[in-house]
Design an enzyme around this catalytic site. Structure first.
Site, PDB file in Angstrom:
ATOM      1  N   LYS A 116       1.055  -1.241   0.009  1.00  0.00           N
ATOM      2  CA  LYS A 116       0.188   0.345   0.074  1.00  0.00           C
ATOM      3  C   LYS A 116       0.742   0.833  -0.139  1.00  0.00           C
ATOM      4  O   LYS A 116       0.203   2.517  -0.725  1.00  0.00           O
ATOM      5  CB  LYS A 116      -0.565   0.122   1.154  1.00  0.00           C
ATOM      6  CG  LYS A 116      -2.348  -1.355   0.931  1.00  0.00           C
ATOM      7  CD  LYS A 116      -2.710  -1.147   2.274  1.00  0.00           C
ATOM      8  CE  LYS A 116      -3.920  -1.729   2.168  1.00  0.00           C
ATOM      9  NZ  LYS A 116      -3.793  -3.305   2.665  1.00  0.00           N
ATOM     10  N   GLU A 200      -2.760   6.158   8.543  1.00  0.00           N
ATOM     11  CA  GLU A 200      -3.222   6.836   7.924  1.00  0.00           C
ATOM     12  C   GLU A 200      -3.951   7.922   8.664  1.00  0.00           C
ATOM     13  O   GLU A 200      -5.030   7.000   9.706  1.00  0.00           O
ATOM     14  CB  GLU A 200      -4.396   6.419   6.196  1.00  0.00           C
ATOM     15  CG  GLU A 200      -3.466   6.112   5.321  1.00  0.00           C
ATOM     16  CD  GLU A 200      -3.702   5.062   4.301  1.00  0.00           C
ATOM     17  OE1 GLU A 200      -3.658   5.188   3.140  1.00  0.00           O
ATOM     18  OE2 GLU A 200      -5.377   5.005   4.566  1.00  0.00           O
ATOM     19  N   HIS A 234     -14.189  -3.398   9.161  1.00  0.00           N
ATOM     20  CA  HIS A 234     -13.407  -3.413   7.609  1.00  0.00           C
ATOM     21  C   HIS A 234     -13.742  -4.290   6.638  1.00  0.00           C
ATOM     22  O   HIS A 234     -12.944  -4.625   5.564  1.00  0.00           O
ATOM     23  CB  HIS A 234     -12.369  -3.074   7.813  1.00  0.00           C
ATOM     24  CG  HIS A 234     -11.875  -1.942   8.531  1.00  0.00           C
ATOM     25  ND1 HIS A 234     -11.679  -1.057   8.960  1.00  0.00           N
ATOM     26  CD2 HIS A 234     -11.235  -2.441  10.591  1.00  0.00           C
ATOM     27  CE1 HIS A 234     -11.444   0.744   9.620  1.00  0.00           C
ATOM     28  NE2 HIS A 234     -10.962  -1.102  10.618  1.00  0.00           N
ATOM     29  N   ARG A 296      -7.146  -8.441  -8.675  1.00  0.00           N
ATOM     30  CA  ARG A 296      -7.522  -8.762  -8.942  1.00  0.00           C
ATOM     31  C   ARG A 296      -9.249  -9.017  -9.143  1.00  0.00           C
ATOM     32  O   ARG A 296      -9.993  -7.988  -9.193  1.00  0.00           O
ATOM     33  CB  ARG A 296      -7.406 -10.009  -7.955  1.00  0.00           C
ATOM     34  CG  ARG A 296      -8.230  -9.697  -6.724  1.00  0.00           C
ATOM     35  CD  ARG A 296      -7.642 -10.318  -5.268  1.00  0.00           C
ATOM     36  NE  ARG A 296      -8.248  -9.615  -4.068  1.00  0.00           N
ATOM     37  CZ  ARG A 296      -9.305  -9.226  -3.650  1.00  0.00           C
ATOM     38  NH1 ARG A 296     -10.524  -8.893  -3.910  1.00  0.00           N
ATOM     39  NH2 ARG A 296      -9.139  -8.848  -2.382  1.00  0.00           N
TER      40      ARG A 296
END
Length: 636
Positions: A116, A200, A234, A296
């Protein structure tokens, strides 16, 4: 076009790929572990190859065995599905080194987007907006805590190699940072073999909107957006397309950004660009930021197929076989609205704990698209994801499609394991969701209503009792020469004992008394007012809620509903940490055991104040469901 492909996956996605391959005249090879020897995807494929024992490290993650299976069966290409090895660049290289085709992006593209932090740096260079945060290599806990302070709480800790909510923790303030960091790193290390994380800024009214992209290595198009804001821990629960409140200008901006991202890495195949969106003041062209790319096919791809009419798996096979993109951007259109609900074997009131068991009964409505890898008689194993099915509906507009989803969920029946079906039904009727006021915090805010354990109504208990008694229908039902025939039935629901008195008062009529209440049931066709089935020593009633009752043996009734001052393993798993010791005083809610199951960490906490009388497990122990972990006694 290929004549034979191997599917390096299991469950519903393997069945999904087989469906399209068969329609295209392409033969399929399934792979399986010992736990999946009788699985649906194994029976649907033209051939099947055993990989090894149940653990994924010895079966579905054995890329060497999968490549060899493809070679041995004459397959020309490998479809990875999602999860497992689908985003593993070393596997892609192994497939290609063997002279086979990987049905997906290049190893280079996967590497570019796989971490990421690196992906966000790349997207920033390409002009795609990214969320403020720390994406560097320094993983010192004190340094990361300092970065979190500078970014400003709340912050989100995310595994750099992660996905599916694993290795992710929301931290509200500095005092909770250290524990959340350690937990996220441990979960990331287990799930991905990489404990590194990034930090973040957490958007306080966030929406999760993603864009489906498809490339051929030279060019790329987008197939519009999906809103995946309804999440818990999440993990996505219900997805929809298009996103509610989407404007042409924002769709253009997000679509352009997604295509820019795909072109920047020469992307080939199906992929998804995920954006975090500020939903506090409507959707804006300057209010979305790149979050990550999934290199994907996504679990939720059916909603995109529903609104575009595109078979994304067919596109995958065609592009992998060397064909160009099947459609130009200007030829793609949004048609109507679609929803997908993920039906899982999980215990919602217990915190969505994964469940196991044999599916004794499984019925879906004809009006919905069902993607599933199980059927009645299938075993929900502790080794893999506990998904039962994806229920997808389509309508001309959002309101119509949402009513169709609610109706489809009402008509779905599952018995043999606990599921999230009642939760999905309530969520589909939530006023905020119905109005399109969605964000990633909706489920948490409405948790008390959405996740409450349902109490059985008198009619539910009565139907369960009559079903347990196996009372048939007909004109001579309960015929006696003298007084009406009566019978006592002992049940238990969620451990609570229930006693029902049944009195047959006439053909197809039964009076049922429970405590001080009574009700008369009339037989309608094959059920007594509500559909219900008896399976073994249980009865499941399919009413407004799906409720399961234990049939109590009168000779063993004293054992029904007993409890104790113990902490038991809620599922099979690996003990990662033991935070208490014998003799230690604990308060209700204190952290006691960390149990890892299905690649997720679950914290078991003290059920009450007390003293630890004994600890029955140690870190590293493998435990079964119901195993004693900790015993408590009263404080003297």
């Amino acid at each position: 076009m290929f004549t034979k492909i191997l599917i390096a996956n299991r469950g519903e996605i393997a069945c999904r790929v087989i469906q399209t391959a068969r329609a295209m005249g392409v033969r399929t090879v399934a792979v399986y572990s010992d736990a999946d020897a009788g699985a649906l995807h194994v029976r649907q494929a033209d051939e099947a190859v055993r990989l090894g024992p149940a653990p994924v490290a010895e079966s579905y993650l054995r890329g060497d065995l999968i490549v060899q299976a493809a070679l041995d069966t004459g397959a020309q290409a490998v479809h990875p599905g999602y999860g497992f090895l689908s985003e593993n660049p070393e596997f892609v290289e192994a497939v290609e080194a063997a002279g086979l085709v990987f049905i997906g992006p290049s190893a280079k593209a996967i590497r570019a987007m796989g971490l990421k932090d690196a992906a966000k740096a790349l997207m920033h260079e390409a002009g795609v907006p990214v969320v403020p945060g720390y994406h560097g290599e320094n993983q010192n806990p004190d340094f990361l805590a300092g970065e979190a302070d500078q970014i400003g709480y709340p912050v989100l800790i995310k595994a750099v190699a992660g996905g599916g909510g694993k290795g992710m923790r929301l931290v509200e303030d500095a005092k909770g940072f250290a524990e959340a960091l350690a937990s996220a790193q441990a979960e990331a290390r287990t799930a991905f073999g990489n404990a590194d994380v990034l930090i973040e800024k957490y958007i306080t009214s966030p929406r999760h909107i993603e864009v489906q992209v498809f490339g051929d290595g030279t060019d790329a198009v987008h197939l519009f957006e999906r809103d995946c804001s309804l999440q818990r821990r999440h993990q996505k629960v219900i997805e929809e397309a298009p996103a509610p409140g989407m404007t042409d200008a924002v769709r253009q901006a997000m679509g352009d950004a997604a295509v820019t991202a795909a072109r920047a890495i020469g992307y080939a195949g199906a992929g998804t660009i995920e954006f975090i969106v500020d939903g506090s003041d409507g959707l804006r062209t300057d209010g979305f930021w790149f979050m990550e790319m999934n290199t994907r096919l996504q679990v939720e791809h059916p909603v995109t197929e529903a609104i575009t009419g595109v078979d994304l798996v067919e596109w995958q096979l065609r592009v992998a076989a060397g064909e160009p993109l099947p459609t130009r951007q200007e030829d793609l259109r949004v048609n109507g609205h679609a929803f997908e609900a993920r039906l899982y074997a999980e215990d919602v009131p217990a915190g969505f704990l994964p469940a196991t068991g044999t599916i004794d009964h499984l019925v879906f409505p004809d009006v919905a698209r069902i993607d599933s890898g199980v059927e009645a008689g299938s075993e929900i194993s502790p080794w893999y994801d506990p998904m039962i099915a994806k229920v997808t509906v389509h309508g001309p507009d959002r309101a119509t499609a949402l009513r169709s989803l609610s109706s489809a969920l009402d008509a779905t029946q599952v018995a043999g394991t606990v599921t999230n079906l009642g939760f999905l039904r309530r969520l589909s009727r939530d006023p905020g969701f119905v109005a399109g006021d969605v964000d990633t915090g909706l489920i948490a805010r409405e948790e008390a209503v959405l996740c409450a354990a349902p109490d059985p109504a008198l009619r539910d208990i009565a139907v369960a009792a009559v079903t347990a008694a196996d009372i048939g229908g007909g004109p001579l039902t309960g015929f006696t020469l003298w007084q009406p025939l009566s019978r006592e039935i002992a049940l238990a629901h969620a451990g609570a004992p229930l006693t029902a008195w049944l009195t047959i008062t006439g053909p197809d009529r039964v009076a049922v008394a429970v405590a001080e209440d009574d009700i008369t049931l009339v037989r309608h066709g094959d059920h007594w007012g509500l559909p219900a089935i008896r399976h073994g020593s249980r009865v499941t009633v399919f009413g407004t809620e799906t409720l399961t009752f234990d049939i109590v043996d009168p000779l063993d009734r004293a054992g029904a509903g007993l409890g104790g001052d113990t902490v038991l393993a809620p599922m099979p798993g690996l003990v990662r940490d033991v935070a208490v010791a014998t003799g230690q005083t604990v308060a209700e809610g204190d952290r006691m055991i960390v149990l890892e199951a299905m690649k997720m960490e679950h914290v078991l906490r003290a059920p009450r104040d007390g003293v630890v009388a004994s600890v029955a497990v140690a870190a590293g122990d493998q435990v079964t469901a119901g195993a004693l972990m900790v015993a408590l006694e009263d404080v003297e």
